[in-house]
Design a protein around this motif. Structure first.
Motif, PDB file in Angstrom:
ATOM      1  N   ILE A  21       0.786  -1.240   0.000  1.00  0.00           N
ATOM      2  CA  ILE A  21       0.000   0.000   0.000  1.00  0.00           C
ATOM      3  C   ILE A  21       0.818   1.289   0.000  1.00  0.00           C
ATOM      4  CG2 ILE A  21      -1.918  -1.107   1.221  1.00  0.00           C
ATOM      5  CD1 ILE A  21      -0.958   0.419   3.762  1.00  0.00           C
ATOM      6  N   THR A  22       2.120   1.232   0.265  1.00  0.00           N
ATOM      7  CA  THR A  22       2.881   2.465   0.501  1.00  0.00           C
ATOM      8  C   THR A  22       3.691   2.911  -0.713  1.00  0.00           C
ATOM      9  OG1 THR A  22       4.709   1.174   1.440  1.00  0.00           O
ATOM     10  CG2 THR A  22       3.072   2.052   2.967  1.00  0.00           C
ATOM     11  N   ASN A  23       3.919   4.235  -0.780  1.00  0.00           N
ATOM     12  CA  ASN A  23       4.890   4.767  -1.742  1.00  0.00           C
ATOM     13  C   ASN A  23       5.993   5.540  -1.015  1.00  0.00           C
ATOM     14  OD1 ASN A  23       3.684   7.234  -1.069  1.00  0.00           O
ATOM     15  ND2 ASN A  23       2.482   7.336  -2.952  1.00  0.00           N
ATOM     16  N   MET A  24       5.948   5.498   0.321  1.00  0.00           N
ATOM     17  CA  MET A  24       7.037   6.039   1.121  1.00  0.00           C
ATOM     18  C   MET A  24       6.905   5.548   2.561  1.00  0.00           C
ATOM     19  SD  MET A  24       6.315  10.027   1.683  1.00  0.00           S
ATOM     20  CE  MET A  24       6.963  10.197   0.019  1.00  0.00           C
ATOM     21  N   ILE A  25       8.035   5.581   3.251  1.00  0.00           N
ATOM     22  CA  ILE A  25       8.115   5.057   4.611  1.00  0.00           C
ATOM     23  C   ILE A  25       8.833   6.081   5.488  1.00  0.00           C
ATOM     24  CG2 ILE A  25       9.167   3.274   6.080  1.00  0.00           C
ATOM     25  CD1 ILE A  25       6.973   2.080   4.444  1.00  0.00           C
ATOM     26  N   ILE A  26       8.330   6.247   6.743  1.00  0.00           N
ATOM     27  CA  ILE A  26       9.141   6.944   7.724  1.00  0.00           C
ATOM     28  C   ILE A  26       9.505   5.946   8.820  1.00  0.00           C
ATOM     29  CG2 ILE A  26       8.260   9.259   7.269  1.00  0.00           C
ATOM     30  CD1 ILE A  26       6.549   9.050   9.784  1.00  0.00           C
ATOM     31  N   ASP A  27      10.776   5.976   9.196  1.00  0.00           N
ATOM     32  CA  ASP A  27      11.321   5.056  10.182  1.00  0.00           C
ATOM     33  C   ASP A  27      11.580   5.828  11.473  1.00  0.00           C
ATOM     34  OD1 ASP A  27      12.490   2.901  11.443  1.00  0.00           O
ATOM     35  OD2 ASP A  27      14.452   3.195  10.502  1.00  0.00           O
ATOM     36  N   VAL A  28      10.893   5.415  12.548  1.00  0.00           N
ATOM     37  CA  VAL A  28      11.065   6.071  13.849  1.00  0.00           C
ATOM     38  C   VAL A  28      12.030   5.219  14.669  1.00  0.00           C
ATOM     39  CG1 VAL A  28       9.914   6.933  15.915  1.00  0.00           C
ATOM     40  CG2 VAL A  28       8.693   6.920  13.721  1.00  0.00           C
ATOM     41  N   ALA A  29      13.216   5.757  14.938  1.00  0.00           N
ATOM     42  CA  ALA A  29      14.227   4.975  15.648  1.00  0.00           C
ATOM     43  C   ALA A  29      15.267   5.883  16.280  1.00  0.00           C
ATOM     44  CB  ALA A  29      14.918   3.989  14.688  1.00  0.00           C
ATOM     45  N   PHE A  30      15.597   5.596  17.542  1.00  0.00           N
ATOM     46  CA  PHE A  30      16.689   6.258  18.248  1.00  0.00           C
ATOM     47  C   PHE A  30      16.588   7.781  18.188  1.00  0.00           C
ATOM     48  CE2 PHE A  30      18.228   2.119  16.753  1.00  0.00           C
ATOM     49  CZ  PHE A  30      18.457   1.514  17.984  1.00  0.00           C
ATOM     50  N   GLY A  31      15.368   8.301  18.383  1.00  0.00           N
ATOM     51  CA  GLY A  31      15.179   9.742  18.457  1.00  0.00           C
ATOM     52  C   GLY A  31      15.074  10.437  17.117  1.00  0.00           C
ATOM     53  N   LYS A  32      15.150   9.684  16.025  1.00  0.00           N
ATOM     54  CA  LYS A  32      15.121  10.296  14.692  1.00  0.00           C
ATOM     55  C   LYS A  32      13.926   9.776  13.902  1.00  0.00           C
ATOM     56  CE  LYS A  32      20.172  10.654  14.545  1.00  0.00           C
ATOM     57  NZ  LYS A  32      20.201  12.074  14.887  1.00  0.00           N
ATOM     58  N   ILE A  33      13.462  10.595  12.953  1.00  0.00           N
ATOM     59  CA  ILE A  33      12.436  10.177  12.001  1.00  0.00           C
ATOM     60  C   ILE A  33      13.038  10.325  10.614  1.00  0.00           C
ATOM     61  CG2 ILE A  33      10.151  10.646  11.042  1.00  0.00           C
ATOM     62  CD1 ILE A  33       9.316  11.736  13.741  1.00  0.00           C
ATOM     63  N   THR A  34      13.280   9.189   9.958  1.00  0.00           N
ATOM     64  CA  THR A  34      13.941   9.189   8.652  1.00  0.00           C
ATOM     65  C   THR A  34      12.937   8.804   7.577  1.00  0.00           C
ATOM     66  OG1 THR A  34      15.985   8.469   9.737  1.00  0.00           O
ATOM     67  CG2 THR A  34      15.895   8.310   7.335  1.00  0.00           C
ATOM     68  N   LYS A  35      12.869   9.596   6.526  1.00  0.00           N
ATOM     69  CA  LYS A  35      11.903   9.367   5.448  1.00  0.00           C
ATOM     70  C   LYS A  35      12.594   8.715   4.252  1.00  0.00           C
ATOM     71  CE  LYS A  35       8.266  11.847   2.894  1.00  0.00           C
ATOM     72  NZ  LYS A  35       7.595  13.152   2.721  1.00  0.00           N
ATOM     73  N   TYR A  36      11.971   7.673   3.719  1.00  0.00           N
ATOM     74  CA  TYR A  36      12.475   6.970   2.541  1.00  0.00           C
ATOM     75  C   TYR A  36      11.379   6.948   1.479  1.00  0.00           C
ATOM     76  CZ  TYR A  36      15.902   5.139   5.893  1.00  0.00           C
ATOM     77  OH  TYR A  36      16.870   5.017   6.856  1.00  0.00           O
ATOM     78  N   THR A  37      11.742   7.122   0.236  1.00  0.00           N
ATOM     79  CA  THR A  37      10.767   7.056  -0.854  1.00  0.00           C
ATOM     80  C   THR A  37      10.642   5.625  -1.357  1.00  0.00           C
ATOM     81  OG1 THR A  37      12.500   7.586  -2.468  1.00  0.00           O
ATOM     82  CG2 THR A  37      11.223   9.413  -1.587  1.00  0.00           C
ATOM     83  N   GLY A  38       9.464   5.301  -1.855  1.00  0.00           N
ATOM     84  CA  GLY A  38       9.226   3.962  -2.363  1.00  0.00           C
ATOM     85  C   GLY A  38       8.506   3.092  -1.350  1.00  0.00           C
ATOM     86  N   SER A  39       8.370   1.815  -1.683  1.00  0.00           N
ATOM     87  CA  SER A  39       7.650   0.861  -0.840  1.00  0.00           C
ATOM     88  C   SER A  39       8.492   0.452   0.364  1.00  0.00           C
ATOM     89  CB  SER A  39       7.294  -0.379  -1.661  1.00  0.00           C
ATOM     90  OG  SER A  39       8.495  -1.058  -2.032  1.00  0.00           O
ATOM     91  N   PHE A  40       7.965  -0.455   1.149  1.00  0.00           N
ATOM     92  CA  PHE A  40       8.677  -0.916   2.343  1.00  0.00           C
ATOM     93  C   PHE A  40      10.008  -1.557   1.974  1.00  0.00           C
ATOM     94  CE2 PHE A  40       9.610  -4.514   5.172  1.00  0.00           C
ATOM     95  CZ  PHE A  40       9.854  -3.821   6.343  1.00  0.00           C
ATOM     96  N   GLN A  41       9.997  -2.437   0.991  1.00  0.00           N
ATOM     97  CA  GLN A  41      11.245  -3.109   0.593  1.00  0.00           C
ATOM     98  C   GLN A  41      12.271  -2.099   0.079  1.00  0.00           C
ATOM     99  OE1 GLN A  41      12.137  -6.135   1.090  1.00  0.00           O
ATOM    100  NE2 GLN A  41      10.193  -6.998   1.784  1.00  0.00           N
ATOM    101  N   ALA A  42      11.808  -1.114  -0.696  1.00  0.00           N
ATOM    102  CA  ALA A  42      12.716  -0.078  -1.186  1.00  0.00           C
ATOM    103  C   ALA A  42      13.302   0.721  -0.024  1.00  0.00           C
ATOM    104  CB  ALA A  42      11.978   0.853  -2.147  1.00  0.00           C
ATOM    105  N   ALA A  43      12.479   0.988   0.984  1.00  0.00           N
ATOM    106  CA  ALA A  43      12.938   1.734   2.157  1.00  0.00           C
ATOM    107  C   ALA A  43      14.010   0.957   2.910  1.00  0.00           C
ATOM    108  CB  ALA A  43      11.762   2.045   3.070  1.00  0.00           C
ATOM    109  N   ILE A  44      13.808  -0.344   3.053  1.00  0.00           N
ATOM    110  CA  ILE A  44      14.791  -1.172   3.758  1.00  0.00           C
ATOM    111  C   ILE A  44      16.125  -1.174   3.014  1.00  0.00           C
ATOM    112  CG2 ILE A  44      15.327  -3.517   4.491  1.00  0.00           C
ATOM    113  CD1 ILE A  44      13.259  -2.038   6.215  1.00  0.00           C
TER     114      ILE A  44
END
Length: 390
Positions: free
Chosen positions: A222-245
């Motif tokens: 369902i996604t075309n982008m992901i934000i990763d919440v970790a260690f006090g940071k919010i990092t944005k990645y474009t694309g699906s979950f696999q692309a974000a990883i």
């Protein structure tokens, strides 16, 4: 165009820093997944952007006039409405227009005032423009898609289980058709076919959404982008979950190389300083020390936190940990057919079935928490039983 702007967000609880000067943007076309370990601050982030919680620092700015729909992970409803009435309440304004139209016709029957017919005609135009006469079909489609049709429209919402209420509230939210959807673990109580329906709905959704989920196959679909919440940071990645990883791994490699390069240089400088603290090169050693003191030290990329458990298992003398024989369960009447099965030591058993079919009732009956209609359930004497409720 940005629908939501989060800037320099900081938030902490006790000694835990959830976010430190974190920023991200939700645009009109974004189908955003939110990932991160439990406790990283995903649900807190949703509560912050919906105004339920205030941040320590930072700005949260929504575009004006946008209708926001929010599904809480712990959605509850105290409504004494039936399921059908609860879902129809989304269209309360349209039903009020229908009632006004009916009154116009009723009054015309006694007064023959043509103005009433004209007024009823305007109401008719409003109803047709809003597809009022297709509402029942729309409600039925959503109920079927999420598996609520198995419950019917007559039961009261408040009498349903927690999982059933979550699905009913999700159905109401989808029927409201907001501009922005905020969903916290929407697949928790959905069966596979209903998840597939929700995937189709979200992919066709014309607005933007943020979805928190640990179901990575669902996020991938369902996604075309992901934000990763970790260690006090919010990092944005474009694309699906696999692309974000993949992007996350590349970023990790770059960060590791930079860290290793700096570490080697620091070790080289520290060795030079130790060797030349006195003598003809003391001034150069002092200069390098000042440079090290001012250096912003890189940190190595952090791996996910890992939990470690050590369960004190007891050796059981019997291979049959649990024996269930012709157990008939239910509340007012028996639910499924009488159940017979056994569970051997070391086995892991999964109970599958639609919401309301009796899975939790069966477990409670086996544990003796509710009365049964017949049959037996017996654990081996040495068994220690722990129970985590829904």
């Amino acid at each position: 165009m940005s629908i939501l702007e989060v800037t320099d967000l900081s938030m902490s609880y006790a000694d835990k820093q959830l976010y430190d000067q974190a920023s991200f943007v939700l645009n009109k076309e974004d189908h955003m997944g939110v990932i991160g370990q439990n406790g990283a601050g995903k649900s807190t982030l949703i509560r912050l952007i919906t105004g339920q919680t205030l941040p320590d620092e930072g700005q949260i700015k929504w575009q004006r006039g946008k209708k926001i729909g929010y599904l809480d992970q712990y959605a509850e409803s105290a409504h004494n409405l039936t399921i059908g009435d609860f879902l129809q309440s989304v269209f309360k304004g349209l039903y009020e227009i229908e009632a006004k139209q009916a009154k116009c016709y009723a009054d015309y029957a006694t007064t023959f005032d043509d103005a009433l017919l004209a007024k009823a005609g305007k109401y008719q135009e409003q109803l047709e423009a809003a597809d009022f006469y297709g509402l029942d079909v729309k409600i039925d489609q959503v109920m079927t898609g999420l598996g609520i049709d198995a419950l019917g429209k007559e039961p009261q919402v408040s009498s349903c289980s927690g999982g059933q209420r979550s699905k009913i509230i999700l159905a109401k939210l989808l029927l409201e058709e907001p501009d922005v959807l905020l969903l916290d673990e929407p697949t928790n109580y959905l069966d596979t076919e209903h998840i597939e329906w929700l995937i189709g709905y979200l992919n066709e959704f014309s607005g933007c959404f943020m979805v928190i989920s640990h179901d990575y196959d669902f996020l991938e679909a369902i996604t075309n982008m992901i934000i990763d919440v970790a260690f006090g940071k919010i990092t944005k990645y474009t694309g699906s979950f696999q692309a974000a990883i993949k992007q996350k791994e590349v970023k990790k490699e770059v960060q590791l190389k930079a860290y290793e390069k700096q570490r080697r240089q620091i070790e080289k400088d520290e060795a030079y300083i130790r060797k030349n603290k006195a003598g003809t090169r003391a001034a150069m050693a002092k200069s390098r020390q000042k440079r090290l003191d001012k250096l912003e030290r890189l940190t190595p990329p952090s791996d996910n936190l890992q939990a470690h458990f050590n369960f004190p298992y007891l050796e059981l003398l019997s291979s049959a940990t649990l024996r269930v024989k012709k157990l008939s369960v239910g509340y007012n009447k028996p639910l499924p057919e009488p159940v017979t099965f056994s569970m051997s030591h070391g086995e892991k058993v999964v109970l599958k079935g639609f919401n309301g079919v009796g899975k939790s009732t069966l477990i409670k009956s086996i544990l003796g928490k509710i009365k049964t209609f017949g049959g037996t359930a017996q654990f081996v004497d040495a068994a220690v039983i722990n129970y985590f409720t829904q």
